[in-house]
Structures are given as structure tokens and as C-alpha cells.
Design a protein around this motif. Structure first.
Motif, PDB file in Angstrom:
ATOM      1  N   THR A  69       0.864  -1.170   0.000  1.00 19.64           N
ATOM      2  CA  THR A  69       0.000   0.000   0.000  1.00 19.64           C
ATOM      3  C   THR A  69       0.906   1.227   0.000  1.00 19.64           C
ATOM      4  O   THR A  69       1.944   1.230   0.671  1.00 19.64           O
ATOM      5  CB  THR A  69      -0.885   0.038   1.263  1.00 19.64           C
ATOM      6  OG1 THR A  69      -1.636  -1.171   1.340  1.00 19.64           O
ATOM      7  CG2 THR A  69      -1.831   1.219   1.242  1.00 19.64           C
ATOM      8  N   ILE A 103       1.133   5.339   0.800  1.00 19.91           N
ATOM      9  CA  ILE A 103       0.523   6.441   1.533  1.00 19.91           C
ATOM     10  C   ILE A 103       1.216   7.713   1.054  1.00 19.91           C
ATOM     11  O   ILE A 103       2.444   7.799   1.075  1.00 19.91           O
ATOM     12  CB  ILE A 103       0.696   6.249   3.048  1.00 19.91           C
ATOM     13  CG1 ILE A 103       0.036   4.927   3.480  1.00 19.91           C
ATOM     14  CG2 ILE A 103       0.129   7.435   3.828  1.00 19.91           C
ATOM     15  CD1 ILE A 103       0.517   4.397   4.800  1.00 19.91           C
ATOM     16  N   ASN A 124       1.376  11.783   1.540  1.00 27.45           N
ATOM     17  CA  ASN A 124       1.014  12.915   2.411  1.00 27.45           C
ATOM     18  C   ASN A 124      -0.067  12.507   3.417  1.00 27.45           C
ATOM     19  O   ASN A 124      -1.082  13.186   3.573  1.00 27.45           O
ATOM     20  CB  ASN A 124       0.590  14.127   1.578  1.00 27.45           C
ATOM     21  CG  ASN A 124       1.744  14.651   0.758  1.00 27.45           C
ATOM     22  OD1 ASN A 124       2.893  14.603   1.174  1.00 27.45           O
ATOM     23  ND2 ASN A 124       1.445  15.129  -0.440  1.00 27.45           N
ATOM     24  N   ASN A 125       0.155  11.363   4.083  1.00 27.06           N
ATOM     25  CA  ASN A 125      -0.707  10.842   5.153  1.00 27.06           C
ATOM     26  C   ASN A 125      -2.072  10.345   4.680  1.00 27.06           C
ATOM     27  O   ASN A 125      -2.976  10.174   5.500  1.00 27.06           O
ATOM     28  CB  ASN A 125      -0.893  11.889   6.270  1.00 27.06           C
ATOM     29  CG  ASN A 125       0.413  12.206   6.946  1.00 27.06           C
ATOM     30  OD1 ASN A 125       1.192  11.304   7.259  1.00 27.06           O
ATOM     31  ND2 ASN A 125       0.676  13.483   7.160  1.00 27.06           N
ATOM     32  N   ARG A 126      -2.233  10.120   3.366  1.00 21.68           N
ATOM     33  CA  ARG A 126      -3.490   9.578   2.849  1.00 21.68           C
ATOM     34  C   ARG A 126      -3.198   8.319   2.050  1.00 21.68           C
ATOM     35  O   ARG A 126      -2.288   8.310   1.212  1.00 21.68           O
ATOM     36  CB  ARG A 126      -4.194  10.605   1.954  1.00 21.68           C
ATOM     37  CG  ARG A 126      -4.648  11.838   2.744  1.00 21.68           C
ATOM     38  CD  ARG A 126      -5.449  12.792   1.913  1.00 21.68           C
ATOM     39  NE  ARG A 126      -6.665  12.120   1.454  1.00 21.68           N
ATOM     40  CZ  ARG A 126      -7.428  12.595   0.493  1.00 21.68           C
ATOM     41  NH1 ARG A 126      -7.108  13.714  -0.125  1.00 21.68           N
ATOM     42  NH2 ARG A 126      -8.506  11.951   0.128  1.00 21.68           N
ATOM     43  N   ARG A 127      -3.984   7.267   2.309  1.00 21.52           N
ATOM     44  CA  ARG A 127      -3.819   6.015   1.562  1.00 21.52           C
ATOM     45  C   ARG A 127      -4.133   6.280   0.092  1.00 21.52           C
ATOM     46  O   ARG A 127      -5.163   6.864  -0.240  1.00 21.52           O
ATOM     47  CB  ARG A 127      -4.764   4.956   2.121  1.00 21.52           C
ATOM     48  CG  ARG A 127      -4.564   3.591   1.503  1.00 21.52           C
ATOM     49  CD  ARG A 127      -5.481   2.573   2.203  1.00 21.52           C
ATOM     50  NE  ARG A 127      -5.189   1.249   1.742  1.00 21.52           N
ATOM     51  CZ  ARG A 127      -5.786   0.676   0.701  1.00 21.52           C
ATOM     52  NH1 ARG A 127      -6.713   1.331   0.024  1.00 21.52           N
ATOM     53  NH2 ARG A 127      -5.473  -0.547   0.341  1.00 21.52           N
ATOM     54  N   LEU A 128      -3.239   5.860  -0.782  1.00 19.33           N
ATOM     55  CA  LEU A 128      -3.384   6.097  -2.213  1.00 19.33           C
ATOM     56  C   LEU A 128      -4.203   4.982  -2.854  1.00 19.33           C
ATOM     57  O   LEU A 128      -3.876   3.807  -2.718  1.00 19.33           O
ATOM     58  CB  LEU A 128      -2.004   6.165  -2.876  1.00 19.33           C
ATOM     59  CG  LEU A 128      -1.981   6.347  -4.390  1.00 19.33           C
ATOM     60  CD1 LEU A 128      -2.596   7.678  -4.796  1.00 19.33           C
ATOM     61  CD2 LEU A 128      -0.559   6.225  -4.910  1.00 19.33           C
ATOM     62  N   ASP A 129      -5.261   5.356  -3.549  1.00 23.71           N
ATOM     63  CA  ASP A 129      -6.023   4.410  -4.367  1.00 23.71           C
ATOM     64  C   ASP A 129      -5.548   4.624  -5.803  1.00 23.71           C
ATOM     65  O   ASP A 129      -5.937   5.594  -6.452  1.00 23.71           O
ATOM     66  CB  ASP A 129      -7.520   4.660  -4.238  1.00 23.71           C
ATOM     67  CG  ASP A 129      -8.354   3.646  -5.000  1.00 23.71           C
ATOM     68  OD1 ASP A 129      -7.858   3.089  -6.011  1.00 23.71           O
ATOM     69  OD2 ASP A 129      -9.504   3.405  -4.597  1.00 23.71           O
ATOM     70  N   SER A 142      -6.672   7.300  -8.993  1.00 17.97           N
ATOM     71  CA  SER A 142      -5.699   8.323  -9.383  1.00 17.97           C
ATOM     72  C   SER A 142      -4.887   7.875 -10.593  1.00 17.97           C
ATOM     73  O   SER A 142      -3.711   8.202 -10.712  1.00 17.97           O
ATOM     74  CB  SER A 142      -4.769   8.616  -8.203  1.00 17.97           C
ATOM     75  OG  SER A 142      -5.505   8.970  -7.059  1.00 17.97           O
ATOM     76  N   TYR A 150       6.071  10.109   0.461  1.00 16.62           N
ATOM     77  CA  TYR A 150       5.507   8.860  -0.049  1.00 16.62           C
ATOM     78  C   TYR A 150       5.997   7.727   0.846  1.00 16.62           C
ATOM     79  O   TYR A 150       7.195   7.585   1.067  1.00 16.62           O
ATOM     80  CB  TYR A 150       5.963   8.612  -1.484  1.00 16.62           C
ATOM     81  CG  TYR A 150       5.246   9.468  -2.511  1.00 16.62           C
ATOM     82  CD1 TYR A 150       4.420   8.885  -3.470  1.00 16.62           C
ATOM     83  CD2 TYR A 150       5.381  10.845  -2.527  1.00 16.62           C
ATOM     84  CE1 TYR A 150       3.761   9.656  -4.403  1.00 16.62           C
ATOM     85  CE2 TYR A 150       4.723  11.637  -3.458  1.00 16.62           C
ATOM     86  CZ  TYR A 150       3.909  11.036  -4.396  1.00 16.62           C
ATOM     87  OH  TYR A 150       3.244  11.810  -5.321  1.00 16.62           O
TER      88      TYR A 150
END
Length: 123
Positions: free
Chosen positions: A66, A68, A70-75, A79, A104
Motif C-alpha cells: 500500500t 501512503i 502525504n498521510n493519505r492512503r493512495l487508491d 488516481s 511517499y
């Protein structure tokens, strides 16, 4: 604990009320570890760069990667204009814009253990 500790173990309990015996198997697995970490990098606007991330784990276990950002889980699917999955846990950053700059983190999970490695990306 080492792989040499794996095997069948038996415990016997005896008291005034009687006795019982039970046997169980102990499995020892190799700990998950990041073997290739992403590196700090600069990407030209509109450019493309692969952030490398590979983890080693026991060959009986699967690794789930997984990212991440900037502190957000990347989908990656949501994107897809800017990201795609590479080999192993690699992340491809494409069509780079300054808004993609940041921290990242590659997160690798296997057997209930999560390990992470991070880098700084500047566009």
C-alpha cells in the motif's frame, strides 16, 4: 525464536483431579522486511518516475503493498491519471504536477506484520 524452534510441542498437566496432554505445532516464519526502499527524488513537471519498493517475507506468505501519500492512503485506480502499479510494490508516478510533491510511504503487510519505508518526492 528461530526456525530451529519449529515443530510439535506437547504439554502434560497432572494435578489432584487427573491429567491431560495436548500437542500443538509451532511454525516459525521469516519476518517481513523492506529490501528495496524508495529514494528521495525530483520529477520534472509532466515527467515519469518509478518509486521502488520491495519486501522480503516467508515464502509461505503473501505481501500486500500500500502507498501512503502525504498521510493519505493512495487508491491507484482512482488516481490513474498520475499513478500506476509497477513490479512488486513499485509505484509509477506519471504526468507529474507540483501537487504530487510530498512524502511517499511504501507499506508492506505480510502475516499480520507491517513494515514501511518512505521518501520525499519533489515536482
Amino acid at each position: 525464536v528461530t526456525t530451529g524452534d519449529a515443530g510439535l510441542y506437547t504439554v502434560s498437566i497432572v494435578n489432584d483431579l487427573g491429567s491431560t496432554t495436548s500437542t500443538g505445532e509451532v511454525r516459525v516464519v521469516e519476518a517481513t522486511a523492506i529490501t528495496t526502499s524508495p529514494s528521495d527524488t525530483t520529477i520534472d513537471t509532466g515527467g515519469l518516475k518509478t518509486l521502488r519498493c520491495t519486501a522480503r517475507t516467508d515464502n509461505r506468505l503473501d505481501v500486500t503493498y500500500t502507498w501512503i501519500v502525504n498521510n493519505r492512503r493512495l487508491d491507484v485506480n482512482e488516481s490513474a491519471q498520475y499513478y500506476e502499479r509497477g513490479t512488486n510494490g513499485d509505484l509509477v508516478v506519471k504526468n507529474a504536477v507540483p501537487g504530487l510533491s510530498g512524502t511517499y510511504i511504501c507499506s508492506a503487510e505480510s502475516g499480520g506484520l507491517t513494515v514501511q519505508a518512505s521518501c520525499r518526492v519533489t515536482v
